[in-house]
Design an enzyme around this catalytic site. Structure first.
Site, PDB file in Angstrom:
ATOM      1  N   ARG A  65       3.154  31.876 -22.567  1.00 24.47           N
ATOM      2  CA  ARG A  65       3.260  32.822 -23.677  1.00 24.47           C
ATOM      3  C   ARG A  65       1.849  33.146 -24.161  1.00 24.47           C
ATOM      4  NH1 ARG A  65       8.411  32.775 -24.168  1.00 24.47           N
ATOM      5  NH2 ARG A  65       8.389  34.576 -25.511  1.00 24.47           N
ATOM      6  N   TYR A 119     -10.769  22.589 -30.653  1.00 22.80           N
ATOM      7  CA  TYR A 119     -11.125  23.892 -31.227  1.00 22.80           C
ATOM      8  C   TYR A 119     -12.171  24.595 -30.386  1.00 22.80           C
ATOM      9  CZ  TYR A 119      -8.538  24.592 -35.431  1.00 22.80           C
ATOM     10  OH  TYR A 119      -7.530  24.886 -36.292  1.00 22.80           O
ATOM     11  N   THR A 166       1.458  41.299 -23.021  1.00 24.15           N
ATOM     12  CA  THR A 166       1.789  39.884 -23.122  1.00 24.15           C
ATOM     13  C   THR A 166       1.582  39.270 -21.744  1.00 24.15           C
ATOM     14  OG1 THR A 166       4.105  40.217 -22.561  1.00 24.15           O
ATOM     15  CG2 THR A 166       3.542  40.254 -24.913  1.00 24.15           C
ATOM     16  N   GLU A 206     -13.302  27.948 -31.540  1.00 26.34           N
ATOM     17  CA  GLU A 206     -13.525  29.195 -32.291  1.00 26.34           C
ATOM     18  C   GLU A 206     -14.786  29.879 -31.801  1.00 26.34           C
ATOM     19  OE1 GLU A 206     -13.456  27.674 -36.274  1.00 26.34           O
ATOM     20  OE2 GLU A 206     -11.519  28.611 -36.673  1.00 26.34           O
TER      21      GLU A 206
END
Ligand code: PLP
Length: 421
Positions: free
Chosen positions: A242, A60, A233, A62
């Protein structure tokens, strides 16, 4: 020996999960044997496959570099800072956010970050070349924001800037959005900017399809025309993993970042961010700039060859990487049938609505073609005229056997870079 993780030091996929393993092998073979002419697809770099398959998927992160919620972020901060710097350089912008998980959340973050629910956004109609995320009635964004849609016009079927101006004056949108998924022309960003300025609207360019061509210097950069926000993108012409990225002016930086996290997303996919960093480094090299030029030249050649064989093209041709062929009336068929017939000979395309299409979306009039993936495989002008003639043989309902053989020969002669045979 760790009893909970018996294959600690080697990959066990072939024996542990043969179905998935075989499906991946199958897809490798399918890509190698066929030619991808889908305008939004590409073949990414082996280096990106490596970052995507790395242990960066474990953790993680964040927050943003230097402002994270969990410990252990030294390398993640380094990676994200590098990706941000490269995105700023490639798109000549003050600020970049590289965390959007894909194109759709990327655009949602911008709308929510810079606007209030109910605000008016002027954008291109989906059926005339826009994207679902530009407020198509079936999208959630279309319910939350008040999208006004401009369409293409006239015998050429190009964007009518007078109509864009008229709609802008009438509806006074908070944001003027340009960008597309199936419009084969360059955009006049300065004109969009001037129109938006008349009513003090923000300007956003969603260059998802053409981000790589802009980074590679083959197409105009809306940030250089004074746009406030650019979204793209990272897996289409940019040829990375992606994902999505947002660049914007310094004034909007805080709002955009807060909208991505914590507004819309949780932990970023850091293996993906590392892959974006690699793809952006590639985008700064001369071979990538040459690729970007060739994508555009190949599309032009493919278009000219198809035109000379009497295939009607929407807007009469192309200035970017894509072409929309209006096949239904001329060849007494529809886009769905042609998509299937082309797939049967190894040419992978997609059916496409044309502007004011009288036919339904699942059996539309058109076929969309794009040159990024075949250019990545090294094809040039002579292969484009070959492809045009192969496509026309299918359109004319000629014997598919020889066409399939030629496609297969081309696919062998132009292997996917970095893919083991
Ligand atoms: C592809 C595309 C998107 C959405 O990207 P996803 O990664 O499929 O969510 C958004 N805008 C435009 C113009 C696109 O072409």
């Amino acid at each position: 020996m760790n009893e909970f993780f018996p294959s600690l030091h080697h990959t066990d996929l072939p024996s542990f999960d043969p179905e998935i393993h075989q499906a991946i092998r199958g897809e490798i073979g399918r890509q190698a044997r066929t030619l991808t002419l889908i305008a939004s697809e590409n073949h990414t770099y082996p280096e990106v496959l490596e970052t995507n398959g790395s242990i960066l998927t474990d953790k993680y992160a964040e927050g943003y570099p230097g402002r994270r919620y969990y410990a252990g972020q030294q390398y993640y901060d380094e990676i994200e800072n590098i990706a941000i710097e490269r995105a700023r350089t490639c798109f000549r912008a003050d600020h970049a956010n590289v965390q959007p998980l894909s194109g759709s959340p990327m655009n949602q973050a911008v709308y929510f970050g810079l606007l209030e629910p109910g605000d008016t956004i002027l954008a291109m109609d989906l059926t005339h070349g826009g994207h679902l995320t530009h407020g198509a009635p079936v999208s959630h964004m279309g319910k939350i924001f008040n999208f006004i849609r401009y369409r293409t016009k006239g015998p050429e079927g190009t964007i009518d800037l007078d109509e864009v101006r008229r709609l802008t004056r009438r509806h006074e949108p908070k944001m003027v959005l340009c960008g597309h998924s199936s419009y084969p022309r360059e955009l006049d960003y300065s004109a969009f900017k001037a129109i938006a300025d008349e009513v003090g609207a923000l300007t956003m360019a969603d260059v998802s399809h053409i981000g790589g061509l802009i980074a590679g210097g083959a197409l105009a950069n809306p940030m250089e025309a004074g746009f406030d926000v650019l979204t793209t993108t990272t897996h289409k012409t940019l040829r990375g993993p992606r994902g999505g990225l947002i660049v914007c002016t310094r004034e909007l930086a805080k709002k955009v970042d807060a909208a991505v996290f914590p507004g819309l997303q949780g932990g970023p996919h850091m293996h993906q961010v590392a892959g974006i960093a690699v793809a952006l480094r590639k985008a700064m090299t001369e071979p990538f700039r040459a690729y970007a030029r060739h994508v555009v030249q190949n599309a032009a050649t493919l278009g000219e060859s198809l035109s000379s064989l009497d295939v009607p093209l929407i807007t009469g041709g192309t200035e970017n990487h894509l072409l929309v062929l209006d096949v239904a009336d001329r060849f007494n068929t529809d886009g769905d049938e042609i998509q299937k017939k082309l797939e049967a000979v190894g040419l992978i395309t997609n059916k496409q609505l044309i502007p004011d299409d009288p036919r339904p979306p699942l059996r539309p009039s058109g076929i969309r073609l794009g040159t990024p993936a075949v250019t990545t495989r090294g094809m040039g002008p002579s292969e484009m005229s070959t492809l045009a003639s192969l496509i026309v043989q299918i359109l004319r309902n000629e014997d598919p056997g020889p066409v399939a053989q030629e496609v297969s020969a081309l696919a062998t002669r132009f292997p996917i870079p970095g893919l083991a045979p």
